[in-house]
Design an enzyme around this catalytic site. Structure first.
Site, PDB file in Angstrom:
ATOM      1  N   TYR A 141      -3.529   0.001 -76.388  1.00 25.41           N
ATOM      2  CA  TYR A 141      -3.888  -0.741 -77.445  1.00 25.41           C
ATOM      3  C   TYR A 141      -3.168  -2.154 -77.350  1.00 25.41           C
ATOM      4  CZ  TYR A 141      -6.180   3.410 -79.522  1.00 25.41           C
ATOM      5  OH  TYR A 141      -6.833   4.398 -79.456  1.00 25.41           O
ATOM      6  N   LYS A 192      -2.366  12.193 -68.235  1.00 22.91           N
ATOM      7  CA  LYS A 192      -3.322  12.396 -67.343  1.00 22.91           C
ATOM      8  C   LYS A 192      -2.760  12.206 -66.028  1.00 22.91           C
ATOM      9  CE  LYS A 192      -7.874  12.827 -66.873  1.00 22.91           C
ATOM     10  NZ  LYS A 192      -8.413  14.166 -66.867  1.00 22.91           N
ATOM     11  N   ASP A 224      -7.288  16.288 -71.213  1.00 23.30           N
ATOM     12  CA  ASP A 224      -8.747  16.879 -71.552  1.00 23.30           C
ATOM     13  C   ASP A 224      -8.695  18.532 -71.974  1.00 23.30           C
ATOM     14  OD1 ASP A 224      -7.460  17.015 -68.999  1.00 23.30           O
ATOM     15  OD2 ASP A 224      -9.593  17.050 -67.771  1.00 23.30           O
ATOM     16  N   ASP A 248      -3.889   8.940 -80.920  1.00 23.13           N
ATOM     17  CA  ASP A 248      -4.988   8.509 -81.881  1.00 23.13           C
ATOM     18  C   ASP A 248      -6.018   9.614 -81.877  1.00 23.13           C
ATOM     19  OD1 ASP A 248      -6.230   7.215 -83.678  1.00 23.13           O
ATOM     20  OD2 ASP A 248      -6.824   5.376 -82.178  1.00 23.13           O
ATOM     21  N   ASP A 252      -6.529  13.147 -84.918  1.00 26.78           N
ATOM     22  CA  ASP A 252      -7.483  13.198 -85.671  1.00 26.78           C
ATOM     23  C   ASP A 252      -8.202  14.823 -85.665  1.00 26.78           C
ATOM     24  OD1 ASP A 252      -7.219  10.905 -86.878  1.00 26.78           O
ATOM     25  OD2 ASP A 252      -9.184  10.036 -86.498  1.00 26.78           O
TER      26      ASP A 252
END
Ligand code: NAD
Length: 359
Positions: A141, A192, A224, A248, A252
């Site tokens: 980001y 990852k 994943d 992020d 959620d």
């Protein structure tokens, strides 16, 4: 020593839910002898209304001097047409950057009393208590270079950069291990590393940092798989640590396991332990001013504030117990009433304070 709290009610339902938190702070100070002071300041849309900027300089100065900051929420349709740099959300980004709040703690807690509100089967989620530690000020980001430009052949191309330095990874790792030490001492680092070099470095530094925390069981999971495990068997997790973007998304998902956005607190901490505490929900303009917002996410944010920035576990536990007892008693605001009878923001706040006074 007297602890100082900066209170930023913000916009929409922010002032309503913060009003209930101030009753909780007053109760702790007056009934339980906790040494506290606080000062209220305009922020977000309210900052713009008061001083033509979402983060007025006086508000920032107050936050810098405080031990902790409690925020309601910011934003509202009346501010959506302002130039981007004057919008309420910019105030939040500015505050996070100014105080270097790099460690975002997002618990996903499901009070057993509310297990049927989850979209998962009650036995999968009843008593769920996960803490997600998300890196908040680095990663893709913020990485440079970023942009949209043209290739030599004239085709448009968009790009961002996923970059973490060793020190950025190390400080979030320390924050995650410290968090795990206060809980069940199980930390799952999500990355990852099968595809990304930056994840290889992330993993290496988590392993190295873990040598200083022999009591914490460290495991690793690809993102994943982590997203799958969160909805398959979420209770396997204690603390999850991950990067800005993965966090992020996963936080959620974890939040939704609990079925109510009105119940979840959050914290953003810097290296000195100073923190910004806020519910995960927004300013809910659709219900603002109606006195029906659920104040519990904010009251639970106050509990986190005592635990993580004010070094006062006793007050944190008192608040959490008071909330749990009120739920045991059957009181529900509309968002968690599942169609049954509901009470106002104020009635819910008063009930928590009544329980708190007796603890
Ligand atoms: P929201 O979280 O404000 O609302 C989503 C839904 O959940 C709405 O139906 C709302 O009524 C309900 N809800 C939220 N909090 C509740 C509570 N405590 N009790 C009962 N119901 C509750 O998200 P949104 O509608 O996407 O955003 C509204 C505004 O909030 C926007 O301006 C957005 O930018 C802002 N926002 C701010 C923050 C923050 O301050 N950190 C976070 C997210 C969104």
């Amino acid at each position: 020593m007297t602890k100082k709290i900066a209170i930023l009610p913000g916009d929409g339902i922010g002032p309503e839910i913060i009003h209930e938190s101030l009753k909780v702070l007053s109760c702790l100070r007056d009934t339980h002898g906790v040494s506290l002071t606080w000062e209220v300041a305009p922020f977000g849309g309210a900052g713009y209304d008061a001083a033509k900027t979402p983060l007025p300089p006086d508000t920032l100065a107050l936050c810098e001097q405080a031990d902790a900051i409690l925020l309601g929420a910011v934003g509202g349709p009346q501010y959506d047409t302002l130039p981007r740099e004057l919008r309420p959300e910019r105030g939040l980004l500015g505050l996070r950057a100014s105080l270097d709040l790099f460690s975002n703690l997002r618990p996903a807690i499901l009070f057993p009393q509310l297990a049927s509100a989850s979209s998962l089967k009650p036995d999968l989620v009843s008593g769920l208590d996960i803490m997600i530690v998300r890196e908040l000020t680095g990663g893709i980001y913020f990485g440079q270079p970023r942009g949209i430009d043209q290739t030599d052949s004239g085709e448009r191309r968009g790009y961002n950069t996923l970059v973490y330095t060793e020190s950025e990874i190390q400080r979030i790792a320390i924050s995650a291990f410290e968090t795990a030490m206060r809980r069940q001492r199980r930390l799952c680092s999500v990355d990852k590393a099968n595809v990304l070099e930056v994840s290889e470095l992330w993993r290496e530094i988590f392993v190295d940092t873990g040598k200083q925390y022999p009591d914490v069981e460290l495991s690793h999971m690809y993102v994943d798989n982590a997203s799958m495990q969160l909805v398959r068997a979420p209770k396997q997790f204690d603390v999850i640590a991950t990067t800005n973007m993965f966090g992020d998304i996963l936080s959620d998902t974890a939040a939704m396991l609990t079925g109510s956005i009105g119940m979840l607190p959050s914290a953003s901490l810097n290296a000195t332990g100073q923190g910004l505490y806020e519910p995960i929900h927004g300013s809910a303009p659709d219900i603002a001013g109606q006195g029906i917002a659920n104040p519990l996410a904010t009251l639970l944010s106050v509990a986190m504030m005592f635990r993580h920035s004010l070094d006062d576990n006793e007050s944190a536990e008192r608040i959490e117990t008071a909330v749990s007892r009120v739920l045991d008693g059957g009181l529900r605001t509309a968002d968690i009433a599942e169609g049954g009878a509901s009470v106002s923001t104020q009635t819910m706040g008063d009930a928590v304070v009544r329980e708190l006074a007796q603890l």
